[in-house]
Design a protein around this motif. Sequence first.
Motif, PDB file in Angstrom:
ATOM      1  N   TRP A   1       0.535  -0.920  -0.218  1.00  0.00           N
ATOM      2  CA  TRP A   1       0.435   0.101  -0.300  1.00  0.00           C
ATOM      3  C   TRP A   1       1.124   1.254  -0.123  1.00  0.00           C
ATOM      4  O   TRP A   1       2.255   1.391   0.081  1.00  0.00           O
ATOM      5  CB  TRP A   1      -1.039  -0.274   1.234  1.00  0.00           C
ATOM      6  CG  TRP A   1      -1.990  -0.902   1.645  1.00  0.00           C
ATOM      7  CD1 TRP A   1      -2.783  -1.262   0.725  1.00  0.00           C
ATOM      8  CD2 TRP A   1      -1.601  -2.139   1.845  1.00  0.00           C
ATOM      9  NE1 TRP A   1      -3.605  -2.208   1.345  1.00  0.00           N
ATOM     10  CE2 TRP A   1      -3.080  -3.335   2.317  1.00  0.00           C
ATOM     11  CE3 TRP A   1      -0.583  -2.849   2.609  1.00  0.00           C
ATOM     12  CZ2 TRP A   1      -3.005  -4.279   2.512  1.00  0.00           C
ATOM     13  CZ3 TRP A   1      -0.421  -4.650   3.201  1.00  0.00           C
ATOM     14  CH2 TRP A   1      -2.006  -5.409   3.190  1.00  0.00           C
TER      15      TRP A   1
ATOM     16  N   ARG B   1      -0.159   5.751   4.480  1.00  0.00           N
ATOM     17  CA  ARG B   1      -1.437   5.003   5.217  1.00  0.00           C
ATOM     18  C   ARG B   1      -0.155   4.600   5.992  1.00  0.00           C
ATOM     19  O   ARG B   1      -1.404   3.269   6.434  1.00  0.00           O
ATOM     20  CB  ARG B   1      -1.754   3.847   4.112  1.00  0.00           C
ATOM     21  CG  ARG B   1      -2.721   4.475   3.139  1.00  0.00           C
ATOM     22  CD  ARG B   1      -4.169   3.908   2.645  1.00  0.00           C
ATOM     23  NE  ARG B   1      -4.442   2.748   3.339  1.00  0.00           N
ATOM     24  CZ  ARG B   1      -5.449   1.773   2.667  1.00  0.00           C
ATOM     25  NH1 ARG B   1      -5.074   1.353   1.414  1.00  0.00           N
ATOM     26  NH2 ARG B   1      -6.034   0.963   3.500  1.00  0.00           N
TER      27      ARG B   1
ATOM     28  N   GLU C   1      -2.281   3.015   9.621  1.00  0.00           N
ATOM     29  CA  GLU C   1      -3.144   2.628   9.542  1.00  0.00           C
ATOM     30  C   GLU C   1      -2.446   1.281   9.511  1.00  0.00           C
ATOM     31  O   GLU C   1      -2.848   0.797  10.265  1.00  0.00           O
ATOM     32  CB  GLU C   1      -4.153   2.989   8.515  1.00  0.00           C
ATOM     33  CG  GLU C   1      -5.049   1.633   8.159  1.00  0.00           C
ATOM     34  CD  GLU C   1      -5.612   2.291   6.622  1.00  0.00           C
ATOM     35  OE1 GLU C   1      -6.758   1.232   6.147  1.00  0.00           O
ATOM     36  OE2 GLU C   1      -5.282   3.357   5.914  1.00  0.00           O
ATOM     37  N   ILE C   2      -1.588   1.104   8.956  1.00  0.00           N
ATOM     38  CA  ILE C   2      -1.515  -0.478   7.995  1.00  0.00           C
ATOM     39  C   ILE C   2      -0.731  -0.848   9.608  1.00  0.00           C
ATOM     40  O   ILE C   2      -0.452  -2.065   9.782  1.00  0.00           O
ATOM     41  CB  ILE C   2       0.121  -0.052   7.015  1.00  0.00           C
ATOM     42  CG1 ILE C   2      -0.657   0.206   5.311  1.00  0.00           C
ATOM     43  CG2 ILE C   2       0.397  -1.377   6.905  1.00  0.00           C
ATOM     44  CD1 ILE C   2      -1.612  -0.498   5.123  1.00  0.00           C
TER      45      ILE C   2
ATOM     46  N   ALA D   1      -2.355  -2.132  11.492  1.00  0.00           N
ATOM     47  CA  ALA D   1      -3.124  -3.075  11.674  1.00  0.00           C
ATOM     48  C   ALA D   1      -2.627  -4.276  12.188  1.00  0.00           C
ATOM     49  O   ALA D   1      -3.254  -5.143  12.036  1.00  0.00           O
ATOM     50  CB  ALA D   1      -4.478  -3.336   9.638  1.00  0.00           C
ATOM     51  N   TYR D   2      -0.819  -4.044  11.660  1.00  0.00           N
ATOM     52  CA  TYR D   2      -0.400  -5.318  11.032  1.00  0.00           C
ATOM     53  C   TYR D   2      -0.030  -5.468  12.992  1.00  0.00           C
ATOM     54  O   TYR D   2      -0.100  -7.035  13.232  1.00  0.00           O
ATOM     55  CB  TYR D   2       0.754  -4.576  10.520  1.00  0.00           C
ATOM     56  CG  TYR D   2       1.909  -5.492  10.619  1.00  0.00           C
ATOM     57  CD1 TYR D   2       2.267  -7.050  10.203  1.00  0.00           C
ATOM     58  CD2 TYR D   2       3.040  -5.815  11.651  1.00  0.00           C
ATOM     59  CE1 TYR D   2       2.932  -7.687  10.540  1.00  0.00           C
ATOM     60  CE2 TYR D   2       4.560  -6.677  12.462  1.00  0.00           C
ATOM     61  CZ  TYR D   2       3.881  -7.714  11.143  1.00  0.00           C
ATOM     62  OH  TYR D   2       5.093  -8.828  11.291  1.00  0.00           O
TER      63      TYR D   2
ATOM     64  N   CYS E   1       4.454   0.319   1.619  1.00  0.00           N
ATOM     65  CA  CYS E   1       4.423  -0.478   3.131  1.00  0.00           C
ATOM     66  C   CYS E   1       4.166  -1.386   2.672  1.00  0.00           C
ATOM     67  O   CYS E   1       2.861  -1.981   1.872  1.00  0.00           O
ATOM     68  CB  CYS E   1       2.943  -0.117   3.937  1.00  0.00           C
ATOM     69  SG  CYS E   1       3.323   1.680   4.450  1.00  0.00           S
TER      70      CYS E   1
ATOM     71  N   ILE F   1      -5.799  -8.789   6.551  1.00  0.00           N
ATOM     72  CA  ILE F   1      -5.443  -7.872   5.833  1.00  0.00           C
ATOM     73  C   ILE F   1      -6.073  -7.098   4.447  1.00  0.00           C
ATOM     74  O   ILE F   1      -5.645  -6.421   3.708  1.00  0.00           O
ATOM     75  CB  ILE F   1      -4.208  -9.057   4.695  1.00  0.00           C
ATOM     76  CG1 ILE F   1      -3.036  -9.477   6.179  1.00  0.00           C
ATOM     77  CG2 ILE F   1      -3.536  -8.811   3.424  1.00  0.00           C
ATOM     78  CD1 ILE F   1      -2.313 -10.362   5.064  1.00  0.00           C
ATOM     79  N   ARG F   2      -6.982  -8.463   3.972  1.00  0.00           N
ATOM     80  CA  ARG F   2      -8.313  -7.742   2.756  1.00  0.00           C
ATOM     81  C   ARG F   2      -8.532  -6.450   3.026  1.00  0.00           C
ATOM     82  O   ARG F   2      -8.883  -5.635   2.114  1.00  0.00           O
ATOM     83  CB  ARG F   2      -9.057  -9.272   1.988  1.00  0.00           C
ATOM     84  CG  ARG F   2      -8.205 -10.027   1.443  1.00  0.00           C
ATOM     85  CD  ARG F   2      -7.609  -9.825   0.020  1.00  0.00           C
ATOM     86  NE  ARG F   2      -7.090 -10.762  -0.357  1.00  0.00           N
ATOM     87  CZ  ARG F   2      -6.548 -10.897  -0.911  1.00  0.00           C
ATOM     88  NH1 ARG F   2      -5.551  -9.585  -2.123  1.00  0.00           N
ATOM     89  NH2 ARG F   2      -5.735 -11.986  -2.078  1.00  0.00           N
TER      90      ARG F   2
ATOM     91  N   LEU G   1      -8.340  -3.782   4.606  1.00  0.00           N
ATOM     92  CA  LEU G   1      -6.979  -2.352   4.246  1.00  0.00           C
ATOM     93  C   LEU G   1      -7.676  -1.724   3.190  1.00  0.00           C
ATOM     94  O   LEU G   1      -7.946  -0.943   2.675  1.00  0.00           O
ATOM     95  CB  LEU G   1      -5.572  -3.248   4.462  1.00  0.00           C
ATOM     96  CG  LEU G   1      -5.259  -3.544   5.522  1.00  0.00           C
ATOM     97  CD1 LEU G   1      -3.830  -3.711   5.468  1.00  0.00           C
ATOM     98  CD2 LEU G   1      -5.112  -1.900   6.765  1.00  0.00           C
TER      99      LEU G   1
ATOM    100  N   PRO H   1      -4.658  -2.287  -2.069  1.00  0.00           N
ATOM    101  CA  PRO H   1      -3.244  -2.468  -2.111  1.00  0.00           C
ATOM    102  C   PRO H   1      -2.670  -1.655  -3.939  1.00  0.00           C
ATOM    103  O   PRO H   1      -3.191  -1.819  -5.193  1.00  0.00           O
ATOM    104  CB  PRO H   1      -2.938  -4.404  -2.314  1.00  0.00           C
ATOM    105  CG  PRO H   1      -4.447  -3.994  -2.848  1.00  0.00           C
ATOM    106  CD  PRO H   1      -5.689  -2.878  -2.458  1.00  0.00           C
TER     107      PRO H   1
END
Length: 480
Positions: free
Chosen positions: A234, A238, A241-242, A245-246, A282, A302-303, A305, A308
């Motif tokens: 991505w 972002r 945010e990533i 989420a990670y 990212c 993951i999806r 997010l 991509p």
Amino acid sequence: MNTSTIDMAGLEGGRVNLTSEQLEDLESRIEGSILQAGDAGWDEAVLVWNGMVATTPALVVQPTTAGDVAAALGFAQEHGLLLSIKGGGHNIAGTSIADRGLTLDMSRMRDVTVDPAARFAQVGPGCLLQDVDRATQEHGLATVLGFISEVGVAGLTLGGGLGYLARRFGWTVDNLEEVEIVTADGHIRTANRDENADLFWALRGGGGNFGVVTRFTFRLHEVGPTVYGGLIAWPFDRADEILRAYRTLTSEAPRELSVWLIFFRAPPAPFVPEEWHGRRICTMAVCYSGDLDSVDEALAPIRALGDPVIDLLAEQPYVQLQSYLDETEPKGHHYYWKTEFAAELTDDLLSTVRDLAAECPIPEAQVGFLHLGGALNERAGDDGAVGNRDARFAYAANGVWEPDEPDADAFRQWIREAWERLRPFSTGGNYINFQTADEGDERIRATYGANFDRLAAVKQAYDPDNVFRSNRNIRPRATR
């Protein structure tokens, strides 16, 4: 073989001149090859992955048996020669070749024998990861190895070993059942949990300090031959945010899912949209090795997010995924990095990694995390020398550049400064295979923590003269 006199490095410093008669004596003792500069095969035998630390031996022996190894080792000690051992030549510190010394190049001992019924593999010390993965995957089996297919099995294993399967099955050495090893006294020994148990304990993470391993026996597990994974990326804007989420993803992920999170500039590769070439992204490197019927559920975070810029996630052979990142580490480039283990992803650690990724001046550098935890956390801290049973992530600032890079000094300095900002979040431990040549005794001791004194005692017992010193050397300070 050219049999002219050779000027060689001595074990205790100084120089040793080997005569043609002495070289002929060595040749008479072994079945394998002996190489000098200019001989066919020499360039390949002395090639190492990290061009920054490349050195040149004076003599290369390519053994084909444990007996050859014992003979070459005995010869080196008789003449006081500095000795090094080369498996895959992929160590970042360049420990596989001692300058002007005698190198044992294990590349001719590259057999893999798989017993699918017993789920064991016997592996030669010259094998690369790809050799083992290909052989075991013919039976739908695998063991825990790394994630670059051209890495040598021996060095990876002796340093502890980590990869996509570590969350399911522990460190590589948690899956090591037995070794055959030639120790400094020239004896060919078997070491396992029952026979030479102290030596086996030390070999499970203590590096090449204790002898030359001539056969590894690994436990295998059902994996593949098809898994789900690849790369997804991505825009860097972002990043916050990533990262959030990670953290959530890795705290909840099943053990069959391992996800690396890497910040770097998109390469000019065919799979990258042209407008993204050279821009910061990212990226997640994903391996899901579980039931493919459950992959949608496992990868749902993951999806979720969405949007991509690169999405290469797909079903694919495990052996293909194991070579997916090979092109990020071409042989001969200069590599300089600093790494730590983390037990958790705190807000401050995430923001520090984000800031470093945004500031990094090195075009091909990578900053990010490897996803660990799971099975490796469930063993006692003294179950093998590897220790670090509190590690749930490895994190790093990894520098890479061309050999003629004019800003190399500035790049190295940036990595060192980045490391100082990263260190406060460390468990205090680190991975011996990721240590660079300029990291001293304190880092080696930190690797092993409470296990260090026991390791030093085993070293003293099996290699009192420190014959095996071209490595991350384990010696009590008072006796070095």
